[in-house]
Design a protein around this motif. Sequence first.
Motif, PDB file in Angstrom:
ATOM      1  N   GLN A  69       0.812  -1.217   0.000  1.00  0.00           N
ATOM      2  CA  GLN A  69       0.000   0.000   0.000  1.00  0.00           C
ATOM      3  C   GLN A  69       0.847   1.269   0.000  1.00  0.00           C
ATOM      4  OE1 GLN A  69      -2.485  -0.480   3.445  1.00  0.00           O
ATOM      5  NE2 GLN A  69      -3.856  -1.949   2.437  1.00  0.00           N
ATOM      6  N   THR A  70       2.140   1.135   0.262  1.00  0.00           N
ATOM      7  CA  THR A  70       3.024   2.295   0.346  1.00  0.00           C
ATOM      8  C   THR A  70       3.966   2.305  -0.849  1.00  0.00           C
ATOM      9  OG1 THR A  70       2.951   2.205   2.759  1.00  0.00           O
ATOM     10  CG2 THR A  70       4.709   3.522   1.777  1.00  0.00           C
ATOM     11  N   GLN A  71       4.032   3.443  -1.526  1.00  0.00           N
ATOM     12  CA  GLN A  71       4.855   3.564  -2.725  1.00  0.00           C
ATOM     13  C   GLN A  71       6.310   3.184  -2.452  1.00  0.00           C
ATOM     14  OE1 GLN A  71       4.842   7.517  -4.322  1.00  0.00           O
ATOM     15  NE2 GLN A  71       6.387   7.081  -5.878  1.00  0.00           N
ATOM     16  N   ARG A  72       6.791   3.553  -1.276  1.00  0.00           N
ATOM     17  CA  ARG A  72       8.197   3.341  -0.948  1.00  0.00           C
ATOM     18  C   ARG A  72       8.556   1.867  -0.864  1.00  0.00           C
ATOM     19  NH1 ARG A  72      12.740   5.429   1.279  1.00  0.00           N
ATOM     20  NH2 ARG A  72      13.594   4.496   3.165  1.00  0.00           N
ATOM     21  N   THR A  73       7.650   1.030  -0.391  1.00  0.00           N
ATOM     22  CA  THR A  73       7.958  -0.394  -0.163  1.00  0.00           C
ATOM     23  C   THR A  73       7.199  -1.340  -1.081  1.00  0.00           C
ATOM     24  OG1 THR A  73       6.271  -0.429   1.594  1.00  0.00           O
ATOM     25  CG2 THR A  73       8.546  -0.005   2.264  1.00  0.00           C
ATOM     26  N   ALA A  74       6.369  -0.797  -1.946  1.00  0.00           N
ATOM     27  CA  ALA A  74       5.482  -1.651  -2.755  1.00  0.00           C
ATOM     28  C   ALA A  74       6.238  -2.597  -3.683  1.00  0.00           C
ATOM     29  CB  ALA A  74       4.522  -0.782  -3.555  1.00  0.00           C
ATOM     30  N   GLN A  75       7.443  -2.199  -4.118  1.00  0.00           N
ATOM     31  CA  GLN A  75       8.168  -2.993  -5.114  1.00  0.00           C
ATOM     32  C   GLN A  75       9.102  -4.040  -4.514  1.00  0.00           C
ATOM     33  OE1 GLN A  75       7.189  -2.621  -8.237  1.00  0.00           O
ATOM     34  NE2 GLN A  75       5.814  -1.047  -7.405  1.00  0.00           N
ATOM     35  N   ILE A  76       9.149  -4.140  -3.181  1.00  0.00           N
ATOM     36  CA  ILE A  76      10.028  -5.142  -2.570  1.00  0.00           C
ATOM     37  C   ILE A  76       9.406  -6.527  -2.758  1.00  0.00           C
ATOM     38  CG2 ILE A  76      11.150  -5.937  -0.448  1.00  0.00           C
ATOM     39  CD1 ILE A  76      10.894  -3.098   0.634  1.00  0.00           C
ATOM     40  N   PRO A  77      10.085  -7.456  -3.426  1.00  0.00           N
ATOM     41  CA  PRO A  77       9.511  -8.808  -3.596  1.00  0.00           C
ATOM     42  C   PRO A  77       9.482  -9.567  -2.269  1.00  0.00           C
ATOM     43  CG  PRO A  77      11.725  -8.688  -4.526  1.00  0.00           C
ATOM     44  CD  PRO A  77      11.364  -7.292  -4.127  1.00  0.00           C
ATOM     45  N   ILE A  78       8.422 -10.324  -2.067  1.00  0.00           N
ATOM     46  CA  ILE A  78       8.238 -11.066  -0.815  1.00  0.00           C
ATOM     47  C   ILE A  78       8.082 -12.554  -1.122  1.00  0.00           C
ATOM     48  CG2 ILE A  78       6.812 -11.362   1.242  1.00  0.00           C
ATOM     49  CD1 ILE A  78       5.943  -8.443   0.913  1.00  0.00           C
ATOM     50  N   ILE A  79       8.987 -13.345  -0.544  1.00  0.00           N
ATOM     51  CA  ILE A  79       8.888 -14.799  -0.619  1.00  0.00           C
ATOM     52  C   ILE A  79       8.285 -15.282   0.705  1.00  0.00           C
ATOM     53  CG2 ILE A  79      10.170 -16.965  -0.779  1.00  0.00           C
ATOM     54  CD1 ILE A  79      12.298 -15.513  -2.382  1.00  0.00           C
ATOM     55  N   PHE A  80       7.242 -16.093   0.605  1.00  0.00           N
ATOM     56  CA  PHE A  80       6.593 -16.577   1.816  1.00  0.00           C
ATOM     57  C   PHE A  80       7.123 -17.945   2.217  1.00  0.00           C
ATOM     58  CE2 PHE A  80       3.424 -13.362   0.684  1.00  0.00           C
ATOM     59  CZ  PHE A  80       3.215 -12.791   1.926  1.00  0.00           C
ATOM     60  N   VAL A  81       7.017 -18.221   3.507  1.00  0.00           N
ATOM     61  CA  VAL A  81       7.431 -19.505   4.073  1.00  0.00           C
ATOM     62  C   VAL A  81       6.189 -20.211   4.575  1.00  0.00           C
ATOM     63  CG1 VAL A  81       8.732 -20.645   5.894  1.00  0.00           C
ATOM     64  CG2 VAL A  81       9.711 -18.662   4.718  1.00  0.00           C
ATOM     65  N   SER A  82       6.050 -21.492   4.210  1.00  0.00           N
ATOM     66  CA  SER A  82       4.881 -22.249   4.637  1.00  0.00           C
ATOM     67  C   SER A  82       5.223 -23.727   4.703  1.00  0.00           C
ATOM     68  CB  SER A  82       3.718 -22.027   3.651  1.00  0.00           C
ATOM     69  OG  SER A  82       2.591 -22.769   4.028  1.00  0.00           O
ATOM     70  N   ALA A  83       4.514 -24.440   5.548  1.00  0.00           N
ATOM     71  CA  ALA A  83       4.683 -25.895   5.590  1.00  0.00           C
ATOM     72  C   ALA A  83       4.154 -26.500   4.294  1.00  0.00           C
ATOM     73  CB  ALA A  83       3.939 -26.478   6.795  1.00  0.00           C
TER      74      ALA A  83
END
Length: 369
Positions: A69-83
């Motif tokens: 939702q924030t322009q400053r951080t919107a482009q950071i890719p996020i890898i999720f961790v899950s079982a």
Amino acid sequence: MAEILIVDDVAENLQILQLILRNEGHKVFAAISGEVALKIANEHLPTLIISDIKMPGMDGLTLCKTLKQTQRTAQIPIIFVSAERETDNIVAALEVGGVDYITKPFKPPEVLARVNTQLKLLDAHKLAVRQQLSHVMNQMVVGVAHEINTPLGAAITAVTHFEGILSQLIDAFGSETLSAEQLATGLEESKQGVELCERNLTRVAQFVKVLKEIARVERPTTPSAVNVIALLNDLKSSWSKKNISIEVRAMDANFMADRDILLTIFDNLIDNSLSHGGLSSGKAISIEVTLKEQYIEFLYYDHGQGLVDITPEEVIKPFITTKRGNSGHVGLSASVTANLIGSALGGSYQLSNRGRGLEWSIEIPLNSA
């Protein structure tokens, strides 16, 4: 190597991921909750985030939504961790903006493969952006060169006509046949030719100025310590000579940036406001400055009519302008300004129209060296 933020409420998981990533030379930030991760992300702008999905308080999905939702951080890719068995969670994570997932228990080759894939994609994106910028700059240069031909040709024609009139007057004077009527007509036509020449050469000069600014987008910057108050005082002083009032709300702070480019950006914004903004008489142009953890924000608005029959996206397109002909504007300054902010200063911008004229929200890193 990359700066990577890992988020997990289980300390053992953080330790394992830290060990895997640091062995590859990455700088790792660790957060034990979504709330802490949000603070670190805004302070350090990591290259990549690896986050557990299920956490007490702010879970991984909420963290991702908040960052997007924030322009400053919107482009950071996020890898999720899950079982491995939690396939529904993985689908939900991808739907909110996650780019990939890692399954628990961690397998170092899998972790590194998925991280490296995202880092390569980021590098490819940066290269594509640079290539696109270069293409746009080339288009702008070609366009400016083409646009210069018309006013330059008109100026040359005006000079040639003026020269012919003078030759006739000189010949008539030399032969003592020059009448008062012929002199008056010749002087009037000469005056019109000079005015036509001046208008077109002024337009050529405007194009040349834009060409210089285009060149500045890709030239190396020369960052130095910039004081906010001193910068804006110089800007106010410069424009006060043209009877333009600028209202400033700012703190006394220092940051690293190319001062000349900053002044060019604001000069372009003010010039555009005066030419296109339909400014209210007696209302000063406003600049507000807010100091953040890792960047400084300049909010510029002119109290004018705002955007009329043009979108924010169209404002920054080359050769789009509401002022053509003899206005002296060529439809490039907004585009050049946007590129100066993003490329020369490594910042970001956002245009909006919220009832107090055209607004530019400009974020510049505190150290854009």
